[in-house]
Design an enzyme around this catalytic site. Structure first.
Site, mmCIF file in Angstrom:
data_model
loop_
_atom_site.group_PDB
_atom_site.id
_atom_site.type_symbol
_atom_site.label_atom_id
_atom_site.label_comp_id
_atom_site.label_asym_id
_atom_site.label_seq_id
_atom_site.Cartn_x
_atom_site.Cartn_y
_atom_site.Cartn_z
ATOM 1 N N TYR A 144 0.770 -1.116 -0.121
ATOM 2 C CA TYR A 144 0.082 -0.080 -0.017
ATOM 3 C C TYR A 144 0.966 1.222 -0.057
ATOM 4 O O TYR A 144 0.349 2.141 -0.625
ATOM 5 C CB TYR A 144 -0.748 0.091 1.264
ATOM 6 C CG TYR A 144 -2.213 -0.774 0.998
ATOM 7 C CD1 TYR A 144 -2.274 -1.990 0.875
ATOM 8 C CD2 TYR A 144 -3.302 0.160 1.299
ATOM 9 C CE1 TYR A 144 -3.421 -2.652 0.682
ATOM 10 C CE2 TYR A 144 -4.419 -0.548 1.379
ATOM 11 C CZ TYR A 144 -4.808 -1.837 1.130
ATOM 12 O OH TYR A 144 -6.059 -2.387 0.875
ATOM 13 N N LYS A 191 3.033 -15.372 2.733
ATOM 14 C CA LYS A 191 3.310 -15.862 1.380
ATOM 15 C C LYS A 191 4.630 -16.285 1.378
ATOM 16 O O LYS A 191 5.381 -15.690 0.193
ATOM 17 C CB LYS A 191 2.500 -15.161 0.216
ATOM 18 C CG LYS A 191 2.539 -15.834 -1.207
ATOM 19 C CD LYS A 191 1.591 -17.170 -1.106
ATOM 20 C CE LYS A 191 1.764 -17.436 -2.569
ATOM 21 N NZ LYS A 191 0.799 -19.102 -2.637
ATOM 22 N N ASP A 223 -3.075 -18.229 0.825
ATOM 23 C CA ASP A 223 -3.957 -19.017 0.108
ATOM 24 C C ASP A 223 -4.792 -19.812 0.982
ATOM 25 O O ASP A 223 -6.079 -20.165 0.893
ATOM 26 C CB ASP A 223 -3.459 -19.353 -1.209
ATOM 27 C CG ASP A 223 -2.088 -20.122 -1.107
ATOM 28 O OD1 ASP A 223 -1.367 -20.023 -0.120
ATOM 29 O OD2 ASP A 223 -1.696 -20.750 -2.047
ATOM 30 N N ASP A 247 -6.341 -7.020 4.344
ATOM 31 C CA ASP A 247 -7.493 -6.266 3.591
ATOM 32 C C ASP A 247 -8.516 -7.346 3.181
ATOM 33 O O ASP A 247 -9.653 -7.310 3.394
ATOM 34 C CB ASP A 247 -7.019 -5.308 2.711
ATOM 35 C CG ASP A 247 -8.132 -4.519 1.969
ATOM 36 O OD1 ASP A 247 -9.112 -4.027 2.623
ATOM 37 O OD2 ASP A 247 -8.069 -4.703 0.528
ATOM 38 N N ASP A 251 -12.554 -9.023 4.684
ATOM 39 C CA ASP A 251 -13.591 -8.851 3.877
ATOM 40 C C ASP A 251 -14.195 -10.301 3.980
ATOM 41 O O ASP A 251 -15.474 -10.430 4.132
ATOM 42 C CB ASP A 251 -13.414 -8.391 2.626
ATOM 43 C CG ASP A 251 -13.600 -6.728 2.361
ATOM 44 O OD1 ASP A 251 -13.527 -5.919 3.429
ATOM 45 O OD2 ASP A 251 -14.163 -6.686 1.433
#
Ligand code: IPM
Ligand code: MN
Length: 356
Positions: A144, A191, A223, A247, A251
């Protein structure tokens, strides 16, 4: 003894002003009940701030945040920017700048289910019942905030993902500390099979884990974590991860509770903490008085608990929310039969608190 609470109110865009209004009704009711005085000021942020003063996080707004004890934030974003990738000034920049300037490196997103809403979850009741975990999202680093750009011909673009040891250590420390306060299970999501930043996270996590021998620490690829959130959400207690993974995962995690309109968040760090729902500005619903105010109301509960260390006040807000759900006095997104307006739910919650 009652206290004076200085709150900066940043309603923002879309449904922001409507849901913030409900959170304020509830906040005022709680203050009346416990003898606190609330002193709040409203300031501009987001698309509306771009329209009015050309800046999504004006200096004046920042000053107000810095001078306040807590910030109550609505939502930002407007479709006219989403559909224009060439726009130079964007509402989201306001939110990101606020996070950076206030040093809010940790975003706490509790994922809790509500008994009376289990049937609304896209997951089977037996999978989701009792799921309760805290997702800690790093908020001021990573992709970001890394350098971004385009090649001269405009056909190549990049976003750098950067993390320093200091940034990783402070957020993992918070993760371990939260795990100690909860069920002592920490999942560090990365990851590391592909990304160098993730390998740094994993390395530091492995270094720190022995300092918290009571905490059962596990490392999980993002994942796999995405899959496990829908397959076995009860397996998580505290999850900590970098900015973008957090983020996306939150959600996903929020909808297993039945509605995106329910989950609050707290962003904490160096300066004033910010409390905001995890959902967006829901532009289609703007001004219709239909948006679910609960995520924002619960963000106000987190504000009492985290910013003011007022546990009873927070608990009373939670009790009011539980009561409204139990009585089905709710907005259309979660209603079975009759539904109520945003403003009606806010008033109901404030009345419940006043009558307590
Ligand atoms: C959130 C939002 C923001 C984010 C956007 C609006 C920049 O999605 O708070 O989760 O990606 O952090
Ligand atoms: Mn998001």
């Amino acid at each position: 003894m009652g206290k004076t609470l200085k709150i900066a109110v940043l309603p923002g865009d879309g449904i922001g002003p409507e849901i913030i209004e409900q959170a304020l009704k509830v906040t005022k009711a709680v203050c009346d009940k416990f003898g606190h005085t609330i002193q709040y000021k409203t300031a501009l942020t987001g698309a509306i701030a771009i329209d009015e003063v050309g800046d999504p996080y004006p200096e004046e707004t920042h000053q107000l945040c810095m001078e306040s004890d807590a910030v109550l934030f609505g939502a930002i974003g407007h479709p006219k920017f989403d559909n224009d990738p060439t726009a130079k000034v964007r509402p989201e920049q306001g939110l990101l700048r606020m996070r950076k300037m206030l040093g809010l490196y940790a975003n706490l997103r509790p994922v809790e289910t509500f008994e009376s809403l289990l049937h609304k979850s896209p997951l089977r009741k037996d999978l989701v019942e009792g799921a309760d975990f805290m997702c800690i999202r790093e908020l001021t680093g990573g992709i970001y905030f890394g350098e971004k750009g385009r090649s001269e011909d405009g056909n190549t673009a990049f976003d750098h993902c950067v993390y320093t040891r200091e940034e990783v250590e402070r957020i993992l420390k918070l993760g371990f500390e939260y795990a100690m306060k909860r069920k002592k299970r920490l999942t560090i999501v990365d990851k590391a099979n592909v990304l160098e930043t993730s390998r740094l996270w994993r390395q530091i996590g492995q270094e720190m884990a022995p300092k918290y021998p009571e905490v059962e620490t596990e490392f999980m690829f993002v994942d796999n974590a995405a899959m496990r959130i829908i397959q076995w959400p009860k397996s998580f207690d505290v999850m900590v991860t970098e900015n973008m993974f957090g983020d996306i995962l939150t959600d996903e995690a929020s909808v297993i509770t039945g509605s995106l309109g329910l989950l609050p968040s707290a962003s904490i760090g160096v300066h004033t903490s910010v409390f905001e729902p995890i959902h967006g500005s829901y532009p289609q619903a703007t001004g219709k008085d239909i948006a679910n105010p609960i995520a924002t109301v619960l963000s106000a509960a987190m504000m009492f608990e985290y910013a003011f260390d007022m546990k009873e006040e927070g608990a009373l807000i939670r009790e009011a929310v539980d009561a409204s759900l139990a009585e089905s006095y709710v907005t259309e997104d979660i209603a079975e039969g009759k539904s109520y307006k945003t403003s009606e739910v806010g008033t109901w919650l404030a009345d419940y608190i006043a009558k307590k």
